[in-house]
Motif scaffolding. Structure first.
Motif, PDB file in Angstrom:
ATOM      1  N   LEU A   1       0.898  -1.220   0.151  1.00  0.00           N
ATOM      2  CA  LEU A   1       0.016   0.021  -0.123  1.00  0.00           C
ATOM      3  C   LEU A   1       0.798   1.239  -0.040  1.00  0.00           C
ATOM      4  O   LEU A   1       0.638   2.039  -0.596  1.00  0.00           O
ATOM      5  N   ALA A   2       1.741   1.243   0.962  1.00  0.00           N
ATOM      6  CA  ALA A   2       2.902   2.260   0.879  1.00  0.00           C
ATOM      7  C   ALA A   2       3.437   2.705  -0.580  1.00  0.00           C
ATOM      8  O   ALA A   2       3.484   3.758  -1.072  1.00  0.00           O
ATOM      9  N   GLU A   3       3.891   1.519  -1.268  1.00  0.00           N
ATOM     10  CA  GLU A   3       4.507   1.708  -2.653  1.00  0.00           C
ATOM     11  C   GLU A   3       3.346   2.152  -3.767  1.00  0.00           C
ATOM     12  O   GLU A   3       3.742   3.031  -4.299  1.00  0.00           O
ATOM     13  N   LEU A   4       2.135   1.813  -3.437  1.00  0.00           N
ATOM     14  CA  LEU A   4       1.165   2.191  -4.464  1.00  0.00           C
ATOM     15  C   LEU A   4       0.621   3.719  -4.011  1.00  0.00           C
ATOM     16  O   LEU A   4       0.317   4.248  -5.190  1.00  0.00           O
ATOM     17  N   SER A   5       0.516   4.068  -3.022  1.00  0.00           N
ATOM     18  CA  SER A   5       0.295   5.398  -2.748  1.00  0.00           C
ATOM     19  C   SER A   5       1.641   6.437  -2.538  1.00  0.00           C
ATOM     20  O   SER A   5       1.467   7.529  -2.187  1.00  0.00           O
ATOM     21  N   GLY A   6       2.734   6.012  -2.877  1.00  0.00           N
ATOM     22  CA  GLY A   6       3.859   7.010  -2.601  1.00  0.00           C
ATOM     23  C   GLY A   6       4.213   7.431  -1.278  1.00  0.00           C
ATOM     24  O   GLY A   6       4.736   8.345  -1.142  1.00  0.00           O
ATOM     25  N   MET A   7       4.065   6.327  -0.413  1.00  0.00           N
ATOM     26  CA  MET A   7       4.463   6.756   1.044  1.00  0.00           C
ATOM     27  C   MET A   7       5.157   5.676   1.488  1.00  0.00           C
ATOM     28  O   MET A   7       5.517   4.697   0.967  1.00  0.00           O
ATOM     29  N   ASP A   8       5.647   6.002   2.972  1.00  0.00           N
ATOM     30  CA  ASP A   8       6.631   4.872   3.334  1.00  0.00           C
ATOM     31  C   ASP A   8       5.576   3.945   4.507  1.00  0.00           C
ATOM     32  O   ASP A   8       4.503   4.461   4.900  1.00  0.00           O
ATOM     33  N   ARG A   9       5.945   2.763   4.701  1.00  0.00           N
ATOM     34  CA  ARG A   9       5.251   1.592   5.329  1.00  0.00           C
ATOM     35  C   ARG A   9       5.133   2.353   6.729  1.00  0.00           C
ATOM     36  O   ARG A   9       4.002   2.187   7.317  1.00  0.00           O
TER      37      ARG A   9
ATOM     38  N   GLN B   1      -2.846   2.570  12.978  1.00  0.00           N
ATOM     39  CA  GLN B   1      -2.942   2.659  14.326  1.00  0.00           C
ATOM     40  C   GLN B   1      -3.692   3.824  15.172  1.00  0.00           C
ATOM     41  O   GLN B   1      -4.030   3.996  16.183  1.00  0.00           O
ATOM     42  N   GLY B   2      -3.774   4.888  14.221  1.00  0.00           N
ATOM     43  CA  GLY B   2      -4.547   6.022  14.999  1.00  0.00           C
ATOM     44  C   GLY B   2      -3.446   6.987  15.213  1.00  0.00           C
ATOM     45  O   GLY B   2      -3.958   7.979  16.257  1.00  0.00           O
ATOM     46  N   HIS B   3      -2.101   6.772  15.469  1.00  0.00           N
ATOM     47  CA  HIS B   3      -0.928   7.538  15.939  1.00  0.00           C
ATOM     48  C   HIS B   3      -0.904   8.752  15.302  1.00  0.00           C
ATOM     49  O   HIS B   3      -0.150   9.520  15.717  1.00  0.00           O
ATOM     50  N   ALA B   4      -1.000   8.792  13.781  1.00  0.00           N
ATOM     51  CA  ALA B   4      -0.915   9.939  13.154  1.00  0.00           C
ATOM     52  C   ALA B   4      -1.832  10.599  12.507  1.00  0.00           C
ATOM     53  O   ALA B   4      -2.864   9.752  12.230  1.00  0.00           O
ATOM     54  N   SER B   5      -1.868  11.912  12.351  1.00  0.00           N
ATOM     55  CA  SER B   5      -3.097  12.557  11.692  1.00  0.00           C
ATOM     56  C   SER B   5      -2.733  12.689  10.408  1.00  0.00           C
ATOM     57  O   SER B   5      -1.875  13.535   9.778  1.00  0.00           O
ATOM     58  N   PRO B   6      -3.346  11.973   9.386  1.00  0.00           N
ATOM     59  CA  PRO B   6      -2.883  11.962   7.983  1.00  0.00           C
ATOM     60  C   PRO B   6      -3.382  13.285   7.285  1.00  0.00           C
ATOM     61  O   PRO B   6      -4.315  13.848   7.603  1.00  0.00           O
ATOM     62  N   LEU B   7      -2.726  13.751   6.425  1.00  0.00           N
ATOM     63  CA  LEU B   7      -2.982  14.944   5.561  1.00  0.00           C
ATOM     64  C   LEU B   7      -4.141  14.488   4.595  1.00  0.00           C
ATOM     65  O   LEU B   7      -3.866  13.509   3.953  1.00  0.00           O
ATOM     66  N   LEU B   8      -4.971  15.459   4.326  1.00  0.00           N
ATOM     67  CA  LEU B   8      -5.792  15.161   3.162  1.00  0.00           C
ATOM     68  C   LEU B   8      -5.286  14.378   2.015  1.00  0.00           C
ATOM     69  O   LEU B   8      -5.806  13.629   1.349  1.00  0.00           O
ATOM     70  N   ASP B   9      -4.226  15.085   1.394  1.00  0.00           N
ATOM     71  CA  ASP B   9      -3.511  14.589   0.313  1.00  0.00           C
ATOM     72  C   ASP B   9      -3.330  13.041   0.495  1.00  0.00           C
ATOM     73  O   ASP B   9      -3.273  12.329  -0.328  1.00  0.00           O
ATOM     74  N   ASN B  10      -2.574  12.693   1.542  1.00  0.00           N
ATOM     75  CA  ASN B  10      -2.259  11.360   1.811  1.00  0.00           C
ATOM     76  C   ASN B  10      -3.381  10.401   1.892  1.00  0.00           C
ATOM     77  O   ASN B  10      -3.357   9.153   1.378  1.00  0.00           O
ATOM     78  N   LEU B  11      -4.518  10.717   2.522  1.00  0.00           N
ATOM     79  CA  LEU B  11      -5.899  10.077   2.603  1.00  0.00           C
ATOM     80  C   LEU B  11      -6.364   9.770   1.209  1.00  0.00           C
ATOM     81  O   LEU B  11      -6.882   8.922   0.622  1.00  0.00           O
ATOM     82  N   ILE B  12      -6.279  10.801   0.287  1.00  0.00           N
ATOM     83  CA  ILE B  12      -6.711  10.744  -1.128  1.00  0.00           C
ATOM     84  C   ILE B  12      -5.932   9.702  -1.612  1.00  0.00           C
ATOM     85  O   ILE B  12      -6.188   8.697  -2.558  1.00  0.00           O
ATOM     86  N   ARG B  13      -4.728   9.601  -1.445  1.00  0.00           N
ATOM     87  CA  ARG B  13      -3.425   8.879  -2.253  1.00  0.00           C
ATOM     88  C   ARG B  13      -3.944   7.230  -1.904  1.00  0.00           C
ATOM     89  O   ARG B  13      -3.966   6.327  -2.680  1.00  0.00           O
ATOM     90  N   ILE B  14      -4.182   7.046  -0.563  1.00  0.00           N
ATOM     91  CA  ILE B  14      -4.398   5.820   0.069  1.00  0.00           C
ATOM     92  C   ILE B  14      -5.822   5.290  -0.629  1.00  0.00           C
ATOM     93  O   ILE B  14      -5.895   4.098  -1.027  1.00  0.00           O
ATOM     94  N   ALA B  15      -6.670   6.140  -0.730  1.00  0.00           N
ATOM     95  CA  ALA B  15      -7.769   5.596  -1.146  1.00  0.00           C
ATOM     96  C   ALA B  15      -7.786   5.376  -2.820  1.00  0.00           C
ATOM     97  O   ALA B  15      -8.349   4.296  -3.081  1.00  0.00           O
ATOM     98  N   ASP B  16      -7.007   6.107  -3.431  1.00  0.00           N
ATOM     99  CA  ASP B  16      -6.836   5.829  -4.729  1.00  0.00           C
ATOM    100  C   ASP B  16      -6.124   4.370  -4.680  1.00  0.00           C
ATOM    101  O   ASP B  16      -6.540   3.733  -5.820  1.00  0.00           O
ATOM    102  N   ALA B  17      -4.982   4.210  -4.161  1.00  0.00           N
ATOM    103  CA  ALA B  17      -4.281   3.061  -4.284  1.00  0.00           C
ATOM    104  C   ALA B  17      -5.258   1.694  -3.891  1.00  0.00           C
ATOM    105  O   ALA B  17      -4.931   1.093  -4.311  1.00  0.00           O
TER     106      ALA B  17
END
Length: 77
Positions: free
Chosen positions: A35-43, A51-67
């Motif tokens: 998922l990290a590879e597909l979304s251009g993020m790190d694992r 885990q709910g430990h990070a508050s993701p940026l909207l851009d990252n949520l969009i990338r995750i949903a797309d992936a």
């Protein structure tokens, strides 16, 4: 000066979003690494979001949903 921590209800919602991301990832038969590879993020970032430990940026949520091939609204409802 550091900002105050978010209220408990925000942390609860953040964990629920992380749970939905994890469930969608597992439904798609993806590892956190893939998922990290597909979304251009790190694992580690994917892990902290799930885990709910990070508050993701909207851009990252969009990338995750797309992936995941999932509408963003399904992850944050």
């Amino acid at each position: 000066m550091p900002s105050a921590p978010p209220p408990d209800w925000v942390l609860t919602r953040r964990r629920a979003i992380g749970d939905r991301i994890r469930a969608a990832r597992l439904d798609a038969n993806l590892t956190q690494e893939r998922l990290a590879e597909l979304s251009g993020m790190d694992r580690q970032t994917i892990n902290r979001i799930e885990q709910g430990h990070a508050s993701p940026l909207l851009d990252n949520l969009i990338r995750i949903a797309d992936a995941l091939g999932t509408p963003l609204a399904d992850l944050v409802r």
